[in-house]
Design an enzyme around this catalytic site. Structure first.
Site, PDB file in Angstrom:
ATOM      1  N   GLU A  64     -14.427 -10.718  10.174  1.00  0.00           N
ATOM      2  CA  GLU A  64     -15.051  -9.391  10.140  1.00  0.00           C
ATOM      3  C   GLU A  64     -16.500  -9.393  10.590  1.00  0.00           C
ATOM      4  O   GLU A  64     -16.944  -8.465  11.256  1.00  0.00           O
ATOM      5  CB  GLU A  64     -14.970  -8.783   8.731  1.00  0.00           C
ATOM      6  CG  GLU A  64     -13.584  -8.335   8.344  1.00  0.00           C
ATOM      7  CD  GLU A  64     -13.568  -7.512   7.064  1.00  0.00           C
ATOM      8  OE1 GLU A  64     -14.553  -6.790   6.787  1.00  0.00           O
ATOM      9  OE2 GLU A  64     -12.569  -7.590   6.336  1.00  0.00           O
ATOM     10  N   HIS A 118      -7.542  -9.330   1.501  1.00  0.00           N
ATOM     11  CA  HIS A 118      -6.531  -9.902   0.618  1.00  0.00           C
ATOM     12  C   HIS A 118      -6.258 -11.350   1.013  1.00  0.00           C
ATOM     13  O   HIS A 118      -6.190 -11.639   2.211  1.00  0.00           O
ATOM     14  CB  HIS A 118      -5.196  -9.163   0.760  1.00  0.00           C
ATOM     15  CG  HIS A 118      -5.317  -7.681   0.763  1.00  0.00           C
ATOM     16  ND1 HIS A 118      -5.470  -6.956   1.933  1.00  0.00           N
ATOM     17  CD2 HIS A 118      -5.312  -6.793  -0.241  1.00  0.00           C
ATOM     18  CE1 HIS A 118      -5.541  -5.675   1.629  1.00  0.00           C
ATOM     19  NE2 HIS A 118      -5.454  -5.546   0.319  1.00  0.00           N
ATOM     20  N   HIS A 153      -1.539  -6.037  -6.213  1.00  0.00           N
ATOM     21  CA  HIS A 153      -1.685  -7.254  -5.414  1.00  0.00           C
ATOM     22  C   HIS A 153      -3.122  -7.759  -5.486  1.00  0.00           C
ATOM     23  O   HIS A 153      -4.046  -7.031  -5.834  1.00  0.00           O
ATOM     24  CB  HIS A 153      -1.247  -7.016  -3.961  1.00  0.00           C
ATOM     25  CG  HIS A 153      -2.005  -5.934  -3.271  1.00  0.00           C
ATOM     26  ND1 HIS A 153      -1.751  -4.590  -3.488  1.00  0.00           N
ATOM     27  CD2 HIS A 153      -3.013  -5.972  -2.375  1.00  0.00           C
ATOM     28  CE1 HIS A 153      -2.569  -3.863  -2.747  1.00  0.00           C
ATOM     29  NE2 HIS A 153      -3.354  -4.688  -2.066  1.00  0.00           N
ATOM     30  N   GLU A 203      -5.031  -2.823  -6.841  1.00  0.00           N
ATOM     31  CA  GLU A 203      -5.474  -4.185  -6.571  1.00  0.00           C
ATOM     32  C   GLU A 203      -6.107  -4.846  -7.781  1.00  0.00           C
ATOM     33  O   GLU A 203      -6.790  -4.191  -8.573  1.00  0.00           O
ATOM     34  CB  GLU A 203      -6.479  -4.199  -5.409  1.00  0.00           C
ATOM     35  CG  GLU A 203      -5.866  -3.715  -4.116  1.00  0.00           C
ATOM     36  CD  GLU A 203      -6.787  -3.828  -2.922  1.00  0.00           C
ATOM     37  OE1 GLU A 203      -6.261  -3.904  -1.801  1.00  0.00           O
ATOM     38  OE2 GLU A 203      -8.021  -3.835  -3.095  1.00  0.00           O
ATOM     39  N   CYS A 236     -14.131  -7.161   2.639  1.00  0.00           N
ATOM     40  CA  CYS A 236     -13.090  -7.075   1.621  1.00  0.00           C
ATOM     41  C   CYS A 236     -11.731  -7.235   2.291  1.00  0.00           C
ATOM     42  O   CYS A 236     -11.550  -6.854   3.440  1.00  0.00           O
ATOM     43  CB  CYS A 236     -13.162  -5.776   0.841  1.00  0.00           C
ATOM     44  SG  CYS A 236     -13.293  -4.310   1.854  1.00  0.00           S
ATOM     45  N   GLU A 262      -4.035   2.191  -3.161  1.00  0.00           N
ATOM     46  CA  GLU A 262      -4.650   0.888  -3.385  1.00  0.00           C
ATOM     47  C   GLU A 262      -4.392   0.603  -4.860  1.00  0.00           C
ATOM     48  O   GLU A 262      -4.749   1.420  -5.724  1.00  0.00           O
ATOM     49  CB  GLU A 262      -6.168   0.941  -3.160  1.00  0.00           C
ATOM     50  CG  GLU A 262      -6.580   0.912  -1.715  1.00  0.00           C
ATOM     51  CD  GLU A 262      -6.714  -0.488  -1.165  1.00  0.00           C
ATOM     52  OE1 GLU A 262      -7.702  -1.166  -1.434  1.00  0.00           O
ATOM     53  OE2 GLU A 262      -5.791  -0.900  -0.449  1.00  0.00           O
ATOM     54  N   HIS A 317       0.802  -1.214   0.000  1.00  0.00           N
ATOM     55  CA  HIS A 317       0.000   0.000   0.000  1.00  0.00           C
ATOM     56  C   HIS A 317       0.840   1.271   0.000  1.00  0.00           C
ATOM     57  O   HIS A 317       0.388   2.302  -0.500  1.00  0.00           O
ATOM     58  CB  HIS A 317      -0.985  -0.029   1.162  1.00  0.00           C
ATOM     59  CG  HIS A 317      -2.023  -1.088   0.989  1.00  0.00           C
ATOM     60  ND1 HIS A 317      -2.019  -2.263   1.692  1.00  0.00           N
ATOM     61  CD2 HIS A 317      -3.088  -1.174   0.157  1.00  0.00           C
ATOM     62  CE1 HIS A 317      -3.039  -3.008   1.308  1.00  0.00           C
ATOM     63  NE2 HIS A 317      -3.698  -2.379   0.377  1.00  0.00           N
TER      64      HIS A 317
END
Length: 170
Positions: free
Chosen positions: A84, A66, A30, A111, A64, A109, A24
């Site tokens: 979460e 990774h 990523h 992504e 959301c 970001e 980041h």
């Protein structure tokens, strides 16, 4: 120990790993995912906790995150739903996209975001470190809010939402 993320090229082919902060701070592309949970015409949204390092206080999809290095996307989706929101449900991938957003000169970001949807109608138990609020909205309410005030939503949500809504089955 810092979480290692999967760095990819624009075709989502793995090219290595890097720490979450490094990805980041340097704007490294990523792998990521966005999960939308729905119950008929209702869609669960979360308001990100204010202490998040970006997009705090903004509304986004249910979950959301990774996948970690060596972790399959499906496994990562289930891990983060549990962490979460305290839920587990089958999810399926409905599309993907690449996006880049600059939050500051030192925070990006970038992504390759895989979009997942899952039917869910139970209770949610949000982790207050991650989520400050959750709410079920109808598709029509979300579309009206997005049209009136897109700045209340996280940047990836605006691209992921239409992809998810087209695939949600009542």
């Amino acid at each position: 120990m810092e979480e290692l993320l999967i760095c990819v090229n624009p075709l989502d082919e793995e090219v290595g790993t890097a720490g979450k902060e490094e990805c980041h701070r340097k704007g490294l592309l990523h792998r990521a995912f966005s999960v939308f949970l729905y119950d008929g015409e209702r869609v669960l949204l979360q308001r990100r906790a204010l202490n998040k390092y970006h997009s705090g206080g903004l509304w986004a999809n249910a979950c959301c995150s990774h996948p970690r290095a060596g972790e399959a996307l499906d496994e990562a989706v289930q891990r983060r739903l549990l962490e979460e929101l305290g839920v587990s449900c089958p999810c399926r991938e409905v599309g993907s996209f690449v996006y880049r957003h600059t939050f500051s000169p030192e925070l990006f970001e970038y992504e390759y975001d895989h979009v997942f949807v899952g039917a869910y109608s139970g209770q949610v138990m949000p982790d207050p470190q991650e989520i400050m609020d959750t709410r079920w909205y109808t598709k029509a309410e979300i579309l009206a809010l997005l049209t009136q005030d897109p700045d209340r939503f996280a940047p990836w949500f605006i691209t992921a939402l239409p992809m998810a809504l087209r695939e949600m089955k009542a």
